[in-house]
Write an enzyme that holds these catalytic residues in place. Structure first.
Site, PDB file in Angstrom:
ATOM      1  CD  GLU A 143      -2.542   1.343   2.653  1.00 41.80           C
ATOM      2  OE1 GLU A 143      -3.610   1.971   2.665  1.00 41.80           O
ATOM      3  OE2 GLU A 143      -2.068   0.782   3.667  1.00 41.80           O
ATOM      4  CG  ASP A 178      -6.301   4.339   2.043  1.00 37.50           C
ATOM      5  OD1 ASP A 178      -6.898   5.417   1.840  1.00 37.50           O
ATOM      6  OD2 ASP A 178      -6.270   3.787   3.155  1.00 37.50           O
ATOM      7  CD  GLN A 204      -7.419  -0.097   3.650  1.00 34.93           C
ATOM      8  OE1 GLN A 204      -6.423   0.607   3.494  1.00 34.93           O
ATOM      9  NE2 GLN A 204      -7.528  -0.963   4.641  1.00 34.93           N
ATOM     10  CD  GLU A 241      -6.974   2.006   7.036  1.00 31.84           C
ATOM     11  OE1 GLU A 241      -6.227   1.232   7.653  1.00 31.84           O
ATOM     12  OE2 GLU A 241      -6.670   2.490   5.922  1.00 31.84           O
TER      13      GLU A 241
END
Length: 261
Positions: A143, A178, A204, A241
């Site tokens: 990530e 993300d 996310q 998240e």
């Protein structure tokens, strides 16, 4: 409609961790993710999943010494044995919890002069992890993380992460996209999603700039992005998240509104 998973490391801080499973299920979540499971036995966590009819979507491999400020060990020269032992532990948890996604944090780069050496270690450790994970049907995720939240983090950009996956050359090595981190570092979220979709293994979300609810009180048009995720054919879980502004359940109005469309 995207399938949303509650990130129990951030959501429901008003509850003790083990009670967050029931809280997520009560709000209609069908899956959960969290950062690290290792303070509890895998059997304890599995019982909470089963009791509440939840799927385990994702967790992280051990990150090193977080109390000392470490944010992963995958790229750290000299820590290969520690990373690989930790990844073995993560696979053991995954076998019991039933998830097929494990995120491995890259770690901190203290000096750009050391990048080449860290890159070599990173590639070797990722290849090892992906090889071991493939034996049991698990996908390894890396990530990119923004440098505002974690200054000095080794991996920051989507194209950088995709290039690393290609260099390792393992089908079960994917990028954890993300949206919050992507928007802060480079923006152009929709273009990045379209361009890199084949290499994305998990998504996310969080509002920007303050990492709160992905509702109308942030700079991103999440309804547009949710539609795009559907149009691209993404079938995985979308991890929520974010840090709730207040009570988690009350703050889920954004999700109730989306589901009512």
């Amino acid at each position: 409609m995207p399938r949303f998973a509650a990130n129990l490391s951030m959501l429901y801080p008003e509850h003790d961790f083990l009670d967050r499973f029931a809280a997520a299920a009560a709000d209609g979540f069908q899956a959960v993710e969290y950062m690290f499971p290792y303070d509890y036995s895998a059997q304890q966590l599995k019982q909470r999943l089963d009791d509440n009819g939840l799927v385990q979507a994702l967790f992280n491999a051990p990150p090193g010494n977080m109390a000392a400020g470490e944010k992963g060990t995958v790229s750290l020269p000299g820590r290969e044995a520690e990373f690989r032992a930790g990844f073995d532990q993560a696979l053991e948890y995954a076998a019991i919890l039933g998830n097929d996604r494990i995120h491995v944090m890259a770690g901190l780069l203290t000096s750009e002069a050391d990048r080449a050496r860290h890159q070599e270690t990173y590639l070797e450790n990722l290849s090892h992890a992906a090889t071991e994970a493939a034996k049991v049907g698990v996908t390894v995720l890396l990530e990119p993380i923004n440098t505002r939240d974690i200054p000095g983090f080794f991996l920051n950009h989507q194209h950088q992460a995709q290039a690393i996956c290609k260099a390792v050359g393992k089908d079960n090595l994917k990028v954890q996209f993300d949206i919050y981190h992507c928007q802060i570092v480079e923006g152009d979220v929709a273009t990045n999603l379209r361009r890199d979709f084949a290499g994305i293994g998990h998504i996310q979300i969080a509002g920007v700039p303050d990492r709160h609810e992905p509702d109308l009180h942030n700079e991103l048009n999440y309804p547009y992005l949710f539609n795009l995720i559907d149009e691209l054919g993404y079938s995985g879980w979308v991890g929520c998240e974010y840090r709730p502004r207040g009570n988690t359940s009350e703050g889920l109005q954004w999700l109730r509104d989306w589901q009512a469309r």
